[in-house]
Design a protein around this motif. Sequence first.
Motif, PDB file in Angstrom:
ATOM      1  N   ILE A 166      54.386  28.286  17.119  1.00 51.86           N
ATOM      2  CA  ILE A 166      55.999  28.400  17.113  1.00 51.86           C
ATOM      3  C   ILE A 166      56.474  27.301  17.449  1.00 51.86           C
ATOM      4  CG2 ILE A 166      57.916  29.620  18.535  1.00 51.86           C
ATOM      5  CD1 ILE A 166      56.096  31.983  18.604  1.00 51.86           C
ATOM      6  N   TYR A 167      56.093  26.347  18.163  1.00 54.01           N
ATOM      7  CA  TYR A 167      56.576  25.094  18.869  1.00 54.01           C
ATOM      8  C   TYR A 167      56.720  24.254  17.650  1.00 54.01           C
ATOM      9  CZ  TYR A 167      56.706  20.431  21.018  1.00 54.01           C
ATOM     10  OH  TYR A 167      56.883  19.182  21.392  1.00 54.01           O
ATOM     11  N   TYR A 168      55.742  24.008  17.013  1.00 52.44           N
ATOM     12  CA  TYR A 168      55.649  23.147  15.720  1.00 52.44           C
ATOM     13  C   TYR A 168      56.537  23.559  14.747  1.00 52.44           C
ATOM     14  CZ  TYR A 168      52.192  19.965  17.619  1.00 52.44           C
ATOM     15  OH  TYR A 168      51.780  18.859  18.120  1.00 52.44           O
ATOM     16  N   LEU A 169      56.939  25.083  14.370  1.00 50.97           N
ATOM     17  CA  LEU A 169      57.674  25.534  13.711  1.00 50.97           C
ATOM     18  C   LEU A 169      59.008  25.195  13.808  1.00 50.97           C
ATOM     19  CD1 LEU A 169      57.010  27.097  11.021  1.00 50.97           C
ATOM     20  CD2 LEU A 169      57.887  29.279  12.444  1.00 50.97           C
ATOM     21  N   MET A 170      59.537  25.280  15.126  1.00 47.90           N
ATOM     22  CA  MET A 170      60.629  25.105  15.812  1.00 47.90           C
ATOM     23  C   MET A 170      61.083  23.682  15.442  1.00 47.90           C
ATOM     24  SD  MET A 170      61.755  27.536  16.426  1.00 47.90           S
ATOM     25  CE  MET A 170      62.657  28.785  17.324  1.00 47.90           C
ATOM     26  N   ARG A 171      60.088  22.691  15.804  1.00 46.03           N
ATOM     27  CA  ARG A 171      60.265  21.286  15.564  1.00 46.03           C
ATOM     28  C   ARG A 171      60.641  21.071  14.018  1.00 46.03           C
ATOM     29  NH1 ARG A 171      56.898  16.902  18.444  1.00 46.03           N
ATOM     30  NH2 ARG A 171      56.395  16.642  16.260  1.00 46.03           N
ATOM     31  N   ARG A 207      64.378  19.529   9.949  1.00 54.92           N
ATOM     32  CA  ARG A 207      64.896  19.819   8.446  1.00 54.92           C
ATOM     33  C   ARG A 207      66.256  20.122   8.381  1.00 54.92           C
ATOM     34  NH1 ARG A 207      62.214  24.334   4.603  1.00 54.92           N
ATOM     35  NH2 ARG A 207      63.497  23.784   2.745  1.00 54.92           N
ATOM     36  N   ARG A 208      66.860  20.882   9.457  1.00 54.35           N
ATOM     37  CA  ARG A 208      68.263  20.957   9.578  1.00 54.35           C
ATOM     38  C   ARG A 208      69.097  19.649   9.919  1.00 54.35           C
ATOM     39  NH1 ARG A 208      71.527  24.975  12.519  1.00 54.35           N
ATOM     40  NH2 ARG A 208      69.829  25.179  13.995  1.00 54.35           N
ATOM     41  N   VAL A 209      68.248  18.995  10.704  1.00 58.65           N
ATOM     42  CA  VAL A 209      69.002  17.683  11.080  1.00 58.65           C
ATOM     43  C   VAL A 209      69.168  16.708   9.550  1.00 58.65           C
ATOM     44  CG1 VAL A 209      68.837  15.653  12.201  1.00 58.65           C
ATOM     45  CG2 VAL A 209      68.673  17.590  13.431  1.00 58.65           C
ATOM     46  N   PHE A 210      68.002  16.760   8.935  1.00 61.24           N
ATOM     47  CA  PHE A 210      67.845  15.914   7.769  1.00 61.24           C
ATOM     48  C   PHE A 210      68.770  16.242   6.766  1.00 61.24           C
ATOM     49  CE2 PHE A 210      65.980  13.051   5.027  1.00 61.24           C
ATOM     50  CZ  PHE A 210      65.496  13.460   3.805  1.00 61.24           C
ATOM     51  N   PRO A 262      55.577  13.371  12.214  1.00 63.55           N
ATOM     52  CA  PRO A 262      54.311  13.077  12.453  1.00 63.55           C
ATOM     53  C   PRO A 262      53.712  13.899  13.681  1.00 63.55           C
ATOM     54  CG  PRO A 262      55.747  11.641  13.028  1.00 63.55           C
ATOM     55  CD  PRO A 262      56.410  12.381  12.017  1.00 63.55           C
ATOM     56  N   LEU A 263      52.384  14.439  13.665  1.00 67.26           N
ATOM     57  CA  LEU A 263      52.220  15.320  14.768  1.00 67.26           C
ATOM     58  C   LEU A 263      51.615  14.580  15.721  1.00 67.26           C
ATOM     59  CD1 LEU A 263      50.197  18.129  12.784  1.00 67.26           C
ATOM     60  CD2 LEU A 263      52.330  18.268  13.774  1.00 67.26           C
ATOM     61  N   THR A 264      51.942  14.470  17.006  1.00 71.31           N
ATOM     62  CA  THR A 264      51.446  13.764  18.230  1.00 71.31           C
ATOM     63  C   THR A 264      51.526  14.785  19.469  1.00 71.31           C
ATOM     64  OG1 THR A 264      53.742  12.885  18.764  1.00 71.31           O
ATOM     65  CG2 THR A 264      52.299  11.413  17.169  1.00 71.31           C
ATOM     66  N   CYS A 265      50.874  14.130  20.601  1.00 70.62           N
ATOM     67  CA  CYS A 265      50.705  14.889  21.405  1.00 70.62           C
ATOM     68  C   CYS A 265      52.135  14.557  22.445  1.00 70.62           C
ATOM     69  CB  CYS A 265      49.450  14.601  22.326  1.00 70.62           C
ATOM     70  SG  CYS A 265      48.027  14.791  21.391  1.00 70.62           S
TER      71      CYS A 265
END
Lengths: 213, 157
Positions: A168-173, A178-181, A206-209
């Motif tokens: 869910i966290y990554y989906l939100m991000r 995408r909306r901002v872009f 990019p996926l980072t911690c």
Amino acid sequence: MLTFLALASVVLLGIVPEQSQAIVIYTGWERHALLGSDIRLSCSFFSWRWTSEDVTFSWTYRPDGSRDSISIFHYTGGVAYVDNKGPFRDRLEFVGNPGRRDGSILLKNLEFTDNGTFTCDAKNPPDIVGRPSSVRLLVFEKVPIQAGVITGAIIGVVLGLLVLIVVIYYLMRFLVARRVFSLSVSKHGKKKKEGSQQRQLWTPPPLTCYPLP
Amino acid sequence: MLLLLLGIILLHLAALVLLFVSTIISVWSTSETGTSDLWTNCSIVNGGYHCNPASTGEWIQAVQALMILSIIFSCLSLFLFFCQLFTLQKGGRFFLTGTFQILASLFVMSGAIIYTVTSQYWVLETYTFGYSYILAWVAFPLALISGLIYVILRKRE
């Protein structure tokens, strides 16, 4: 062709050795039941011969820890004889169908003393050579939970929640990015419409911690 | 700085090792003739050492699950610590690492509490608490302190 097949099958059946014409009896391996409930012990057999009218079924019972068996049921000549003196008097019922090779019995109102091994022996004359089959009965006060069921359930639920939260966290991000872009693109050029061209331009974030805000 | 890092990692590893030992070795209750829980009950019968699988009640399975979860979360926290060490911005806090470690300590605490309260139902009177149980209680504050340090710690270059 057909006559050849018929001849071959007749020859093969004739060649089938005597040992394989033994009767094979099937019962369960182990049965669990609650105190006070009813249980159906099934018994059926396989035989190369047609079911004869003289088919017999008999059940014997050996209590846990005892070496002696007692006969509790016998079906012969079309009549079922149930136990009327032994440990199962008034608690045993024949629910099988001998015509369909089913010699099952129903035990009612189980007690702890019913723990033991039940052996079914069936004979289908002239096919009488065979091994009786046994089923073990275990009577419980309450059905015990198998080892590891609750353990696995708790671990699975917690790890599942963890995975769900991460997804869910990554989906939100992803959705926010995408909306901002898409907002910034629509501001810059009206010629560029939403389409496959835009999808090619866009790259996943990019996926980072990153720490949670 | 390097010394601090080493100390933190050692603390984390100590908590992790204690969790492993406490979970794997089945000596949560002990008596003169045998041990019991978490996974097997072993007793010295006149023949020799004889082990049976532990009782399959709901509570002992919950304790098993909580101990395993605490190990998983502590390992994840260690992995995330190294991950965040190289990707965090300067001045950032190790929130994710600290969260997982604190969760692991909470799981150990719940497991130990559940065992303390409910072990009387299946453990005989002559049994007392064994060293695996004590190690679980020691692992709890170690993991908690380690998690709090991660939350407070700031990354420096």
